[in-house]
Design a protein around this motif. Structure first.
Motif, PDB file in Angstrom:
ATOM      1  N   HIS A  97     100.627  62.950 -21.770  1.00 50.47           N
ATOM      2  CA  HIS A  97     100.231  61.545 -21.965  1.00 50.47           C
ATOM      3  C   HIS A  97     100.601  61.076 -23.357  1.00 50.47           C
ATOM      4  CE1 HIS A  97      96.992  61.941 -18.623  1.00 50.47           C
ATOM      5  NE2 HIS A  97      98.217  61.975 -18.174  1.00 50.47           N
ATOM      6  N   CYS A  98     100.467  61.962 -24.347  1.00 48.90           N
ATOM      7  CA  CYS A  98     100.872  61.604 -25.710  1.00 48.90           C
ATOM      8  C   CYS A  98     102.350  61.243 -25.749  1.00 48.90           C
ATOM      9  CB  CYS A  98     100.626  62.768 -26.657  1.00 48.90           C
ATOM     10  SG  CYS A  98      98.924  63.076 -27.002  1.00 48.90           S
ATOM     11  N   ALA A  99     103.174  62.058 -25.089  1.00 47.65           N
ATOM     12  CA  ALA A  99     104.614  61.790 -25.106  1.00 47.65           C
ATOM     13  C   ALA A  99     104.918  60.456 -24.423  1.00 47.65           C
ATOM     14  CB  ALA A  99     105.365  62.922 -24.418  1.00 47.65           C
ATOM     15  N   LEU A 100     104.217  60.161 -23.323  1.00 43.78           N
ATOM     16  CA  LEU A 100     104.478  58.889 -22.633  1.00 43.78           C
ATOM     17  C   LEU A 100     104.026  57.703 -23.477  1.00 43.78           C
ATOM     18  CD1 LEU A 100     103.709  59.772 -18.948  1.00 43.78           C
ATOM     19  CD2 LEU A 100     105.872  59.670 -20.140  1.00 43.78           C
ATOM     20  N   SER A 101     102.870  57.843 -24.162  1.00 41.25           N
ATOM     21  CA  SER A 101     102.433  56.750 -25.040  1.00 41.25           C
ATOM     22  C   SER A 101     103.403  56.552 -26.187  1.00 41.25           C
ATOM     23  CB  SER A 101     101.046  57.048 -25.593  1.00 41.25           C
ATOM     24  OG  SER A 101     100.173  57.345 -24.573  1.00 41.25           O
ATOM     25  N   LEU A 102     103.955  57.662 -26.694  1.00 42.56           N
ATOM     26  CA  LEU A 102     104.945  57.541 -27.760  1.00 42.56           C
ATOM     27  C   LEU A 102     106.172  56.784 -27.264  1.00 42.56           C
ATOM     28  CD1 LEU A 102     105.627  58.572 -30.681  1.00 42.56           C
ATOM     29  CD2 LEU A 102     107.032  60.241 -29.537  1.00 42.56           C
ATOM     30  N   THR A 103     106.575  57.052 -26.031  1.00 42.38           N
ATOM     31  CA  THR A 103     107.701  56.309 -25.457  1.00 42.38           C
ATOM     32  C   THR A 103     107.401  54.819 -25.391  1.00 42.38           C
ATOM     33  OG1 THR A 103     108.050  58.261 -24.095  1.00 42.38           O
ATOM     34  CG2 THR A 103     109.282  56.312 -23.542  1.00 42.38           C
ATOM     35  N   VAL A 157     113.979  56.113 -26.993  1.00 39.74           N
ATOM     36  CA  VAL A 157     113.491  56.337 -25.628  1.00 39.74           C
ATOM     37  C   VAL A 157     114.453  57.248 -24.883  1.00 39.74           C
ATOM     38  CG1 VAL A 157     112.865  55.220 -23.491  1.00 39.74           C
ATOM     39  CG2 VAL A 157     112.322  54.141 -25.639  1.00 39.74           C
ATOM     40  N   GLY A 158     115.759  57.017 -25.078  1.00 40.97           N
ATOM     41  CA  GLY A 158     116.726  57.781 -24.315  1.00 40.97           C
ATOM     42  C   GLY A 158     116.888  59.199 -24.781  1.00 40.97           C
ATOM     43  N   ALA A 159     116.726  59.445 -26.084  1.00 44.02           N
ATOM     44  CA  ALA A 159     116.984  60.790 -26.587  1.00 44.02           C
ATOM     45  C   ALA A 159     115.720  61.472 -27.096  1.00 44.02           C
ATOM     46  CB  ALA A 159     118.027  60.727 -27.697  1.00 44.02           C
ATOM     47  N   VAL A 160     115.019  60.816 -28.020  1.00 47.54           N
ATOM     48  CA  VAL A 160     113.926  61.507 -28.692  1.00 47.54           C
ATOM     49  C   VAL A 160     112.764  61.768 -27.739  1.00 47.54           C
ATOM     50  CG1 VAL A 160     112.265  61.332 -30.547  1.00 47.54           C
ATOM     51  CG2 VAL A 160     114.586  60.595 -30.920  1.00 47.54           C
ATOM     52  N   ALA A 161     112.424  60.773 -26.918  1.00 46.41           N
ATOM     53  CA  ALA A 161     111.296  60.963 -25.998  1.00 46.41           C
ATOM     54  C   ALA A 161     111.614  62.042 -24.968  1.00 46.41           C
ATOM     55  CB  ALA A 161     110.964  59.644 -25.312  1.00 46.41           C
ATOM     56  N   VAL A 162     112.875  62.034 -24.490  1.00 46.57           N
ATOM     57  CA  VAL A 162     113.270  63.067 -23.524  1.00 46.57           C
ATOM     58  C   VAL A 162     113.225  64.449 -24.175  1.00 46.57           C
ATOM     59  CG1 VAL A 162     115.180  63.850 -22.115  1.00 46.57           C
ATOM     60  CG2 VAL A 162     114.610  61.460 -22.181  1.00 46.57           C
ATOM     61  N   LEU A 163     113.676  64.522 -25.432  1.00 49.08           N
ATOM     62  CA  LEU A 163     113.612  65.798 -26.169  1.00 49.08           C
ATOM     63  C   LEU A 163     112.181  66.283 -26.278  1.00 49.08           C
ATOM     64  CD1 LEU A 163     115.933  65.742 -29.293  1.00 49.08           C
ATOM     65  CD2 LEU A 163     115.821  67.417 -27.497  1.00 49.08           C
ATOM     66  N   ILE A 164     111.257  65.362 -26.568  1.00 52.90           N
ATOM     67  CA  ILE A 164     109.864  65.774 -26.752  1.00 52.90           C
ATOM     68  C   ILE A 164     109.272  66.262 -25.437  1.00 52.90           C
ATOM     69  CG2 ILE A 164     107.568  64.866 -27.256  1.00 52.90           C
ATOM     70  CD1 ILE A 164     108.781  63.336 -29.526  1.00 52.90           C
ATOM     71  N   VAL A 165     109.591  65.537 -24.354  1.00 54.52           N
ATOM     72  CA  VAL A 165     109.098  65.984 -23.042  1.00 54.52           C
ATOM     73  C   VAL A 165     109.668  67.356 -22.703  1.00 54.52           C
ATOM     74  CG1 VAL A 165     109.172  65.486 -20.588  1.00 54.52           C
ATOM     75  CG2 VAL A 165     108.668  63.683 -22.192  1.00 54.52           C
ATOM     76  N   PHE A 166     110.962  67.561 -22.997  1.00 55.80           N
ATOM     77  CA  PHE A 166     111.561  68.871 -22.742  1.00 55.80           C
ATOM     78  C   PHE A 166     110.893  69.942 -23.574  1.00 55.80           C
ATOM     79  CE2 PHE A 166     115.427  67.275 -20.606  1.00 55.80           C
ATOM     80  CZ  PHE A 166     115.433  68.217 -19.598  1.00 55.80           C
ATOM     81  N   ALA A 167     110.611  69.636 -24.825  1.00 53.29           N
ATOM     82  CA  ALA A 167     109.972  70.645 -25.679  1.00 53.29           C
ATOM     83  C   ALA A 167     108.591  70.993 -25.154  1.00 53.29           C
ATOM     84  CB  ALA A 167     109.881  70.134 -27.111  1.00 53.29           C
ATOM     85  N   VAL A 219     119.226  59.218 -38.500  1.00 56.08           N
ATOM     86  CA  VAL A 219     118.683  60.394 -39.178  1.00 56.08           C
ATOM     87  C   VAL A 219     117.404  60.865 -38.489  1.00 56.08           C
ATOM     88  CG1 VAL A 219     117.722  61.201 -41.347  1.00 56.08           C
ATOM     89  CG2 VAL A 219     119.765  59.839 -41.354  1.00 56.08           C
ATOM     90  N   ALA A 220     116.600  59.910 -37.989  1.00 55.99           N
ATOM     91  CA  ALA A 220     115.372  60.289 -37.282  1.00 55.99           C
ATOM     92  C   ALA A 220     115.699  61.062 -36.022  1.00 55.99           C
ATOM     93  CB  ALA A 220     114.560  59.040 -36.954  1.00 55.99           C
ATOM     94  N   ALA A 221     116.779  60.664 -35.324  1.00 56.61           N
ATOM     95  CA  ALA A 221     117.155  61.387 -34.108  1.00 56.61           C
ATOM     96  C   ALA A 221     117.582  62.809 -34.442  1.00 56.61           C
ATOM     97  CB  ALA A 221     118.282  60.645 -33.389  1.00 56.61           C
ATOM     98  N   ALA A 222     118.386  62.967 -35.509  1.00 55.14           N
ATOM     99  CA  ALA A 222     118.814  64.312 -35.909  1.00 55.14           C
ATOM    100  C   ALA A 222     117.614  65.168 -36.292  1.00 55.14           C
ATOM    101  CB  ALA A 222     119.794  64.219 -37.071  1.00 55.14           C
ATOM    102  N   GLU A 223     116.668  64.541 -37.005  1.00 54.36           N
ATOM    103  CA  GLU A 223     115.477  65.276 -37.432  1.00 54.36           C
ATOM    104  C   GLU A 223     114.646  65.720 -36.231  1.00 54.36           C
ATOM    105  OE1 GLU A 223     112.493  63.033 -37.504  1.00 54.36           O
ATOM    106  OE2 GLU A 223     111.252  64.822 -37.607  1.00 54.36           O
ATOM    107  N   ALA A 224     114.551  64.862 -35.223  1.00 58.42           N
ATOM    108  CA  ALA A 224     113.785  65.239 -34.031  1.00 58.42           C
ATOM    109  C   ALA A 224     114.442  66.418 -33.329  1.00 58.42           C
ATOM    110  CB  ALA A 224     113.666  64.050 -33.090  1.00 58.42           C
ATOM    111  N   ALA A 225     115.793  66.407 -33.250  1.00 61.11           N
ATOM    112  CA  ALA A 225     116.477  67.511 -32.571  1.00 61.11           C
ATOM    113  C   ALA A 225     116.213  68.826 -33.287  1.00 61.11           C
ATOM    114  CB  ALA A 225     117.978  67.218 -32.497  1.00 61.11           C
ATOM    115  N   VAL A 226     116.389  68.831 -34.618  1.00 58.94           N
ATOM    116  CA  VAL A 226     116.185  70.075 -35.364  1.00 58.94           C
ATOM    117  C   VAL A 226     114.715  70.503 -35.306  1.00 58.94           C
ATOM    118  CG1 VAL A 226     116.344  71.122 -37.625  1.00 58.94           C
ATOM    119  CG2 VAL A 226     118.130  69.626 -36.848  1.00 58.94           C
ATOM    120  N   GLY A 227     113.808  69.526 -35.430  1.00 60.72           N
ATOM    121  CA  GLY A 227     112.387  69.866 -35.397  1.00 60.72           C
ATOM    122  C   GLY A 227     111.982  70.490 -34.077  1.00 60.72           C
ATOM    123  N   LEU A 228     112.485  69.935 -32.969  1.00 58.09           N
ATOM    124  CA  LEU A 228     112.097  70.501 -31.678  1.00 58.09           C
ATOM    125  C   LEU A 228     112.741  71.855 -31.455  1.00 58.09           C
ATOM    126  CD1 LEU A 228     111.974  67.231 -29.718  1.00 58.09           C
ATOM    127  CD2 LEU A 228     110.103  68.687 -30.361  1.00 58.09           C
TER     128      LEU A 228
END
Lengths: 209, 102
Positions: free
Chosen positions: A43-49, A76-86, B70-79
């Motif tokens: 839910h945190c990841a979805l709220s972040l999105t 939304v396209g990259a970072v949120a998906v990365l977080i959900v994957f993590a 830069v935030a996107a790169a940081e998120a990738a490395v952090g995860l």
């Protein structure tokens, strides 16, 4: 108290459309609160999105349409998906138990520090001499024009600025990227390549560190 | 919408991110907090560009765009680091990664 009162009078003078423009800010804050305090990690990841989307809409409402689109695409396209994957890769069995007890001393300390930072920032924004400067008329270091003007004139100027259409045309952004910002653009490309290769190397598994 | 509303929104967003980074024990939530703080910084760039002296110079817009990259790169490395942490310690609570503690 007076700056707050004039801010409220400024808010009351807004038209319906200007109040509607505040909607993305409200959604942004509410979804960020949800992203911070919810117990279920998913839910945190979805709220972040949702808060990323609201931030992009807010950028668009401020006139930076291209940056809003970039924000939605990247975050939304990259970072949120990365977080959900993590979340899914790290502990699929513990997704429901990613729980922080908010009553621990450590959590109280952190919350108090964040609250102190918020109070300091809001004091700076609403009560400092900077808050009473008119943008474009007075400089911060201009001694001769050190007369501070009340916030009402400031918001008047801001709403005048609202009437002008400030925008960031995509063509101008492209010319800037290919002109004065060429070197930062190349450096960003190198940074992204190195960061992604490094992330892949880190997450590869067989690596000995 | 004036500069102060934008700045106040961004201040609230920043302190929410700070709270997430300090209160939550999960490393992923720390990264979420960092993302929120980055978003607050971007909002400040756009706000000062919009209500600043020379909006036609597009400085804040360009800076915000690089900041998002830069935030996107940081998120990738952090995860990636979070996944490594999970492999090493079998959990992602930041309190558990204390091998370097004196």
């Amino acid at each position: 108290m007076q700056p707050f009162l004039s801010l409220f009078s400024h808010l009351r003078a807004l038209s319906v459309w200007q109040v509607l423009a505040l909607l993305p800010a409200a959604v942004l804050i509410l979804s960020a609160v949800a992203a911070v305090v919810m117990r279920n990690l998913f839910h945190c990841a979805l709220s972040l999105t949702l808060s990323f989307v609201a931030l992009g809409v807010l950028f668009m409402a401020l006139g930076a349409e291209f940056i809003g689109l970039v924000q939605i695409t990247v975050c939304v396209g990259a970072v949120a998906v990365l977080i959900v994957f993590a979340i899914l890769l790290t502990h699929p069995e513990q997704v429901k138990t990613g729980v922080t007890s908010f009553a621990s001393w450590h959590a109280i300390q952190g919350g108090l520090a964040a609250y102190a930072v918020l109070l300091a920032l809001l004091c700076c924004i609403f009560f400092s001499p900077f808050a009473r400067l008119r943008p474009g008329v007075q400089r911060l270091n201009d001694r001769s024009a050190a007369r501070l003007l009340p916030l009402s004139s400031y918001s008047e100027i801001s709403s005048n600025r609202d009437q002008e259409s400030v925008s960031a045309p995509v063509a101008a952004i492209g010319r800037n990227l290919m002109g004065p910002y060429m070197v930062p653009l190349q450096a960003t490309g190198v940074l992204l390549t190195v960061a992604l290769v490094g992330a892949a190397l880190l997450a590869r598994g067989k690596t000995t560190l | 919408m004036n500069l102060q509303i934008v700045l106040a929104t961004s201040a609230v967003l920043f302190s929410l991110g700070l709270m997430a980074a300090m209160v939550r024990r999960n490393a992923i939530m720390v990264l979420v907090g960092i993302e929120l703080m980055m978003g607050a910084a971007d909002l400040n760039f756009i706000g000062f560009w919009r209500f600043g002296e020379h909006p036609e110079a597009l400085t804040g817009v360009m800076f915000a765009m690089f900041s998002i990259a830069v935030a996107a790169a940081e998120a990738a490395v952090g995860l990636a680091i979070v996944i490594l942490l999970f492999r090493q310690f079998k959990c992602v609570e930041v309190d558990e990664a204390n091998q370097l503690k004196g």
